[in-house]
Every structure is written in C-alpha cells, then in structure tokens.
Design a protein around this motif. Sequence first.
Motif, PDB file in Angstrom:
ATOM      1  N   PHE A   1     -21.851 -40.148 -43.709  1.00 37.18           N
ATOM      2  CA  PHE A   1     -22.583 -41.146 -43.572  1.00 37.18           C
ATOM      3  C   PHE A   1     -22.343 -42.352 -44.917  1.00 37.18           C
ATOM      4  O   PHE A   1     -22.195 -41.850 -46.042  1.00 37.18           O
ATOM      5  CB  PHE A   1     -24.046 -40.549 -43.803  1.00 37.18           C
ATOM      6  CG  PHE A   1     -25.200 -41.757 -43.856  1.00 37.18           C
ATOM      7  CD1 PHE A   1     -25.921 -41.656 -42.807  1.00 37.18           C
ATOM      8  CD2 PHE A   1     -25.475 -42.512 -44.868  1.00 37.18           C
ATOM      9  CE1 PHE A   1     -27.126 -42.715 -42.732  1.00 37.18           C
ATOM     10  CE2 PHE A   1     -26.550 -43.428 -44.927  1.00 37.18           C
ATOM     11  CZ  PHE A   1     -27.354 -43.556 -43.716  1.00 37.18           C
TER      12      PHE A   1
ATOM     13  N   SER B   1     -18.156 -35.448 -40.607  1.00 37.74           N
ATOM     14  CA  SER B   1     -19.038 -36.510 -40.379  1.00 37.74           C
ATOM     15  C   SER B   1     -19.380 -36.894 -41.677  1.00 37.74           C
ATOM     16  O   SER B   1     -19.733 -36.295 -42.387  1.00 37.74           O
ATOM     17  CB  SER B   1     -20.161 -35.978 -39.496  1.00 37.74           C
ATOM     18  OG  SER B   1     -20.761 -35.004 -40.120  1.00 37.74           O
TER      19      SER B   1
ATOM     20  N   TYR C   1     -22.443 -37.187 -47.522  1.00 34.37           N
ATOM     21  CA  TYR C   1     -22.875 -38.710 -47.601  1.00 34.37           C
ATOM     22  C   TYR C   1     -22.088 -39.301 -48.582  1.00 34.37           C
ATOM     23  O   TYR C   1     -21.636 -38.636 -49.732  1.00 34.37           O
ATOM     24  CB  TYR C   1     -24.519 -38.882 -48.353  1.00 34.37           C
ATOM     25  CG  TYR C   1     -25.419 -38.531 -47.117  1.00 34.37           C
ATOM     26  CD1 TYR C   1     -26.163 -39.392 -46.507  1.00 34.37           C
ATOM     27  CD2 TYR C   1     -25.651 -37.177 -46.751  1.00 34.37           C
ATOM     28  CE1 TYR C   1     -27.291 -39.087 -45.468  1.00 34.37           C
ATOM     29  CE2 TYR C   1     -26.711 -36.815 -45.863  1.00 34.37           C
ATOM     30  CZ  TYR C   1     -27.321 -38.058 -44.954  1.00 34.37           C
ATOM     31  OH  TYR C   1     -28.306 -37.667 -44.241  1.00 34.37           O
TER      32      TYR C   1
ATOM     33  N   ASP D   1     -30.893 -34.147 -38.238  1.00 37.74           N
ATOM     34  CA  ASP D   1     -29.293 -34.382 -37.561  1.00 37.74           C
ATOM     35  C   ASP D   1     -28.474 -35.390 -38.577  1.00 37.74           C
ATOM     36  O   ASP D   1     -28.124 -36.469 -38.053  1.00 37.74           O
ATOM     37  CB  ASP D   1     -29.424 -35.086 -36.304  1.00 37.74           C
ATOM     38  CG  ASP D   1     -28.254 -35.214 -35.480  1.00 37.74           C
ATOM     39  OD1 ASP D   1     -27.411 -34.272 -35.673  1.00 37.74           O
ATOM     40  OD2 ASP D   1     -28.093 -36.220 -34.682  1.00 37.74           O
ATOM     41  N   TYR D   2     -28.469 -34.795 -39.611  1.00 38.71           N
ATOM     42  CA  TYR D   2     -27.660 -35.321 -40.781  1.00 38.71           C
ATOM     43  C   TYR D   2     -26.323 -35.067 -40.736  1.00 38.71           C
ATOM     44  O   TYR D   2     -25.874 -33.907 -40.238  1.00 38.71           O
ATOM     45  CB  TYR D   2     -28.329 -35.187 -42.033  1.00 38.71           C
ATOM     46  CG  TYR D   2     -28.747 -33.628 -42.134  1.00 38.71           C
ATOM     47  CD1 TYR D   2     -27.724 -32.751 -42.825  1.00 38.71           C
ATOM     48  CD2 TYR D   2     -30.043 -33.264 -42.054  1.00 38.71           C
ATOM     49  CE1 TYR D   2     -27.924 -31.622 -43.295  1.00 38.71           C
ATOM     50  CE2 TYR D   2     -30.329 -31.837 -42.577  1.00 38.71           C
ATOM     51  CZ  TYR D   2     -29.505 -31.234 -43.116  1.00 38.71           C
ATOM     52  OH  TYR D   2     -29.663 -29.876 -43.296  1.00 38.71           O
ATOM     53  N   PRO D   3     -25.243 -35.804 -41.361  1.00 41.13           N
ATOM     54  CA  PRO D   3     -23.889 -35.484 -41.382  1.00 41.13           C
ATOM     55  C   PRO D   3     -23.185 -34.351 -42.248  1.00 41.13           C
ATOM     56  O   PRO D   3     -24.139 -33.828 -43.170  1.00 41.13           O
ATOM     57  CB  PRO D   3     -23.402 -36.900 -41.903  1.00 41.13           C
ATOM     58  CG  PRO D   3     -24.182 -37.264 -42.655  1.00 41.13           C
ATOM     59  CD  PRO D   3     -25.755 -36.892 -42.221  1.00 41.13           C
TER      60      PRO D   3
ATOM     61  N   SER E   1     -34.506 -36.517 -39.931  1.00 42.82           N
ATOM     62  CA  SER E   1     -34.497 -36.118 -38.710  1.00 42.82           C
ATOM     63  C   SER E   1     -33.882 -34.832 -38.311  1.00 42.82           C
ATOM     64  O   SER E   1     -33.787 -33.976 -37.384  1.00 42.82           O
ATOM     65  CB  SER E   1     -33.505 -37.336 -37.907  1.00 42.82           C
ATOM     66  OG  SER E   1     -32.096 -37.021 -38.570  1.00 42.82           O
TER      67      SER E   1
ATOM     68  N   ILE F   1     -23.930 -47.661 -41.603  1.00 42.33           N
ATOM     69  CA  ILE F   1     -25.071 -48.503 -41.511  1.00 42.33           C
ATOM     70  C   ILE F   1     -24.667 -49.538 -42.399  1.00 42.33           C
ATOM     71  O   ILE F   1     -23.824 -49.537 -43.490  1.00 42.33           O
ATOM     72  CB  ILE F   1     -26.258 -47.518 -42.101  1.00 42.33           C
ATOM     73  CG1 ILE F   1     -26.165 -47.323 -43.569  1.00 42.33           C
ATOM     74  CG2 ILE F   1     -26.685 -46.405 -41.251  1.00 42.33           C
ATOM     75  CD1 ILE F   1     -27.184 -46.930 -44.153  1.00 42.33           C
TER      76      ILE F   1
ATOM     77  N   SER G   1     -32.320 -40.398 -41.847  1.00 43.73           N
ATOM     78  CA  SER G   1     -31.139 -39.484 -41.397  1.00 43.73           C
ATOM     79  C   SER G   1     -31.544 -38.112 -41.817  1.00 43.73           C
ATOM     80  O   SER G   1     -31.309 -37.326 -41.234  1.00 43.73           O
ATOM     81  CB  SER G   1     -29.918 -39.938 -42.080  1.00 43.73           C
ATOM     82  OG  SER G   1     -28.721 -39.144 -41.849  1.00 43.73           O
TER      83      SER G   1
ATOM     84  N   LYS H   1     -32.688 -45.893 -43.987  1.00 44.82           N
ATOM     85  CA  LYS H   1     -31.950 -45.342 -43.078  1.00 44.82           C
ATOM     86  C   LYS H   1     -31.333 -43.894 -43.562  1.00 44.82           C
ATOM     87  O   LYS H   1     -31.256 -42.928 -42.779  1.00 44.82           O
ATOM     88  CB  LYS H   1     -30.781 -46.011 -42.535  1.00 44.82           C
ATOM     89  CG  LYS H   1     -31.345 -47.473 -41.706  1.00 44.82           C
ATOM     90  CD  LYS H   1     -30.079 -48.413 -41.530  1.00 44.82           C
ATOM     91  CE  LYS H   1     -30.394 -49.477 -40.835  1.00 44.82           C
ATOM     92  NZ  LYS H   1     -31.349 -50.649 -41.413  1.00 44.82           N
ATOM     93  N   ARG H   2     -31.222 -43.918 -44.675  1.00 43.47           N
ATOM     94  CA  ARG H   2     -30.766 -42.820 -45.362  1.00 43.47           C
ATOM     95  C   ARG H   2     -31.850 -41.771 -45.416  1.00 43.47           C
ATOM     96  O   ARG H   2     -31.713 -40.370 -44.891  1.00 43.47           O
ATOM     97  CB  ARG H   2     -30.239 -42.679 -46.703  1.00 43.47           C
ATOM     98  CG  ARG H   2     -30.024 -41.381 -47.557  1.00 43.47           C
ATOM     99  CD  ARG H   2     -29.530 -41.568 -48.858  1.00 43.47           C
ATOM    100  NE  ARG H   2     -30.256 -42.380 -49.835  1.00 43.47           N
ATOM    101  CZ  ARG H   2     -31.262 -41.684 -50.551  1.00 43.47           C
ATOM    102  NH1 ARG H   2     -31.678 -40.481 -50.565  1.00 43.47           N
ATOM    103  NH2 ARG H   2     -32.135 -42.602 -51.469  1.00 43.47           N
TER     104      ARG H   2
ATOM    105  N   GLN I   1     -20.624 -42.432 -39.769  1.00 42.34           N
ATOM    106  CA  GLN I   1     -22.005 -42.777 -39.322  1.00 42.34           C
ATOM    107  C   GLN I   1     -22.337 -43.950 -40.260  1.00 42.34           C
ATOM    108  O   GLN I   1     -22.657 -43.819 -41.294  1.00 42.34           O
ATOM    109  CB  GLN I   1     -23.077 -41.760 -39.396  1.00 42.34           C
ATOM    110  CG  GLN I   1     -22.856 -40.380 -38.726  1.00 42.34           C
ATOM    111  CD  GLN I   1     -23.852 -39.591 -38.816  1.00 42.34           C
ATOM    112  OE1 GLN I   1     -24.855 -39.656 -39.459  1.00 42.34           O
ATOM    113  NE2 GLN I   1     -23.555 -38.136 -38.376  1.00 42.34           N
TER     114      GLN I   1
END
Length: 551
Positions: free
Chosen positions: A52, A50, A105, A100-102, A98, A83, A95, A91-92, A81
């Motif tokens: 970002f 995943s 990056y 729930d990050y990837p 939360s 943006i 992320s 937004k970073r 993910q």
Amino acid sequence: MRKRIWSLWSLIIVFSVVLTACGGGNNSASSGSGNAAGGSTESGKPVTVSLFAQQEAGVDLKTNTFSTFLEKQFNVKFDWQVIPTDGAQEKRQISLASGDYPDAYFLTEYIDQFTPADLLKYGKQGVLVPLNDLIDQYAPHIKAAMESNPSLRSYITAPDGNIYGLVAYAECFHCSYPNKMWINTKWLDKLKLEMPKTTEDFKKVLEAFKTQDPNGNGKADEVPLSGSTETFGVHIVPFLMNGFIYDDDTNYLQLKDGKVDSVANKPEWKEGLEYIKSLYDEGLIDPGAFTQNADAFRKIGDNASAEILGAGAGMHPAIFVNTNTKDYNPVPPLTGPHANYATHNDGGIVPGAKFVITNKASKEAQIALIKIADYMYTPEGQTISNSGQEGEGWRKPKEGEQALGDGVTPQFASISYPTGEGPTNYGWGGMSHMYMPKTYRDSFVADQDIYSPDGYERRLYEATLLYEGKEPKELFPFWSIWVDPSETDELSMLQTNIKNYIDQNTLQFITGSKDLNKDWDSYVSGLDKLQLSRYLEILQKAYDSSNSAAK
C-alpha cells in the motif's frame, strides 16, 4: 503535526537545492545489494508482495525504475495498492478497517503515516508484525544504525520493547534549528551598526532601521521586523523569547532533571513578553507578523519599489526573499537577561512509522520486505531510491568539488535539469526517505559560494552552526514519546486547548489587549483551569515509558 511537516517539506522542496530532498552514498549500484534473493520462494520463483503506497505526482510506482530495480535485485513481484495523496489518511484507515489490508505499508511521512498511537494499537491487535527478530536476522544495516544512533532507537522502539515500524529518519541540519532570524546586513553596514548580540542590541538596531532611512528613499517605509503565522520558523516570538526562557515554538515545555513543565506560566516568560511588547509599542514589529501568511510576508521581503524589510524570522531566507540577494544574513541567538537559547526540534523527523509489515505477509514476504528496507538504510540504496541510478538524478563528484560537511569526502553531486527535460520516474520521491543521517547528507557536493544557487544549502548549514548547541541541555522530546493509546484523545484535547490559550494570550499581552500587570495572575489561573497539571502528568508518563524503552 502532519500539517506542520507538510508545510515544512513543501517550502524545503520549493526553495532548497536538490540536496535537501536527496542525500549521498556510495558510487556503486550493486555493492550494497548483498542481501538480494531473499524473496525467493522454495521453487525459486519471485515472491509476490502486496504494498500500500501513496503515489505523488510525477511518479508511477508500477513502472518506476527503482521499483523494477528492487524486483530484480530481491526476486520479488510487487502487487501495488496505489492511492493519491489526497485523502491519504482516510484511505489508509479504510484499508485497515476492511480487514483486506496488504502485506506492508510503504508511506510518505509528510503526507500520512502511522502515528505512535497507531503503532501501539495495531501492534497490540496483532495486525502489525514486530520487526525485532527480522531486523536481528536479516537487516544488518538497520541493526547497526540503531546501535550507533540512540535517537533512531528511541523513535522506533515502543514502550513494550517492540519495533512495529520504521520511521523516516531524515536529519535535516538546518531544519533542526528552525527559528532563525535573518537581518539586512547591507543596512547594518550603511548605518555603521554591528551585528546585534543581545536583546537590547537588537532593539537598538530595529530602532535605527525604523528612524534612519536605511533604504535611502526619503520615506519612512521601513519595516524593522516581520514574520508570519505558519510553522516553519517564521514566528517572531521564539527567537526573542529565547533570551529570557526556552521557547520550543510548539508546546511551550521544558525539561529539568527529567521532569516536564510548562514555561508559559513562569516569571521569565512574563519578562520576555514585556520585552516583545516594548518592541511592538515602538512600532518595531510589523503587526502583520501575527496574522499574515507566507505570501504576504514575502511581498514585504521582495517589495518591488524599494527594500523595506530590516529583519525576518524563518528557517531560511528564501521563505521571504529571493535567494539571490546577499543582503540577509543570520543573527546569532540573542543573549538576554536570563538565557541565550535556540529552538531545537530534532530535525523535523515525524514520529511514527512510514514502513510496517502486517500479519498478512508470508514468512518469505516478511524477509524480502525487511531486506529491501535494510538496503534503503545503506547510502547506496537511499540514494538510488531517491535519485535513481548514476546519471539520472546524481553523478560522481568532480575533482575539486567539496562536500557540504567540513572535512567530509564528497560522495555524490545532484544533477539538475531544465524544466521539462531530463529523465523521469526514476525514484520514489518522498516515499524513499528511510535513513538520511546528518553524515549522509553532509557527503553531498555543495558550492563553496554560499550565495550561488548551488551554494544555498551551504549557506543554511553555516547559518545553523551559529545556533547549534544553544538549546538547553535537557529538551522534552515531544517528537519521540509514546503516549498510551487510552490517553491519546485526552492528550490531544488538552494540548490543543492549552496551546491555543497560550498563543491567544501571548498575542493579547504583546498588542496590549491585555495588561501584563493586571491580567497575568488571571492568565496563569486560566492555565490551571485548562488542566495543565493533568496535561503534564500524561506527558511525564509518556516520557518515562519512552525513555525506559529506548534504553
């Protein structure tokens, strides 16, 4: 800093040839991919990773040719993910907050990336995985680059010795000496004047431009010297001040014997202000240089009725004049009473990291990610990531074509297409910038005619050679220091207040709103009241710790 680099890169993209955004490398599309298959799971199936990322206009990362190329080469499946660039920093941060990050990056440095303070904060929290062991085991190209390039090592090594992320290391030679001066050499020839070498020579030339009607229209409409207020070398003060004391055009710092100090309270700074004020008082400096934006500056340089600009400050002349003109050429750094400096900024590299791996990534994902980053540290990987496969954004050099760098074998030539034509969505744009040292950029083909559209980068390269090496032997590396996270807010406040105070008073002294003789002592006392000593203390601590970590 982010605003500064965004402005810088915007102008480079608009005005420079494709080379400025690209680079060179090998000719094979597969010779550097020996680290492939590192993403396989035990079953041999692709490992899902995943990512970002900040997606720029014209790029669709999910269907992008380079994205699919990496998936095939490294046996991975990207879970994007994506943006938009607007609100990227917010937004970073959301992320990360939360939880729930990837897995990783992969950002664009001139839009938003992790700051050094971010890296230390999230690194100490365990959110970011230190890359040291991964690099040592799986990234031979990154490892070799660090060993051969101390500057790169200093950018990415935190004071605790960990590498929490990779910077976008793009050495732009002409960007590294931004505060150039471009003079109307057609006017010099007409008035039988030589290229100025000293601060007094320059003043005499400006006086001649103002009084001797060099454009020949019978009007006193000449503007001897102008600039603007942005941050891509267009300030007029640094070029002039560098004949007196070093002006970094950012924080007004100097380094002597490893000790950081301010230049803006020194007698030489005052003497430099006196000189610049003398130019202003005689009408040799356009007052708009202290208030106007780049568009207004360009209207002077590209005046429709007659050529009216004598000299303009800027990283490159396309900022204020059409690049087709041969009339504006670089003035070498001026020798003044005390100095002969040129402002140097290490190429505009943004400190921090555009690539990080988080603790969400499995071991297989970590290995795949570091191998992908390592591939982008090869000339091949860097070029394909930015310019696509051969025949898309680049081609092999033709016989007789020469590289930008002197004595360098050309490796790649850029392909330009008419607007709306040619392949699209084949590279990652600014997100691809990983490792573009000067040697890499020098290997791109550039036209020998510096005044042709394809020779513009060579024109800038040759101009920058006049400035190279004119910086002080010691420079305070503001771009690569690591500040203790507990002191970043305090430093930011002090930096803003002190810089604004110096800028405001510099303008007031030059324009006469304040008297240099009567008000100088009060001005110096004002710096002390703004806690200049505390500001320097924090910087010294950061410099010492960063310097120690990089060794």
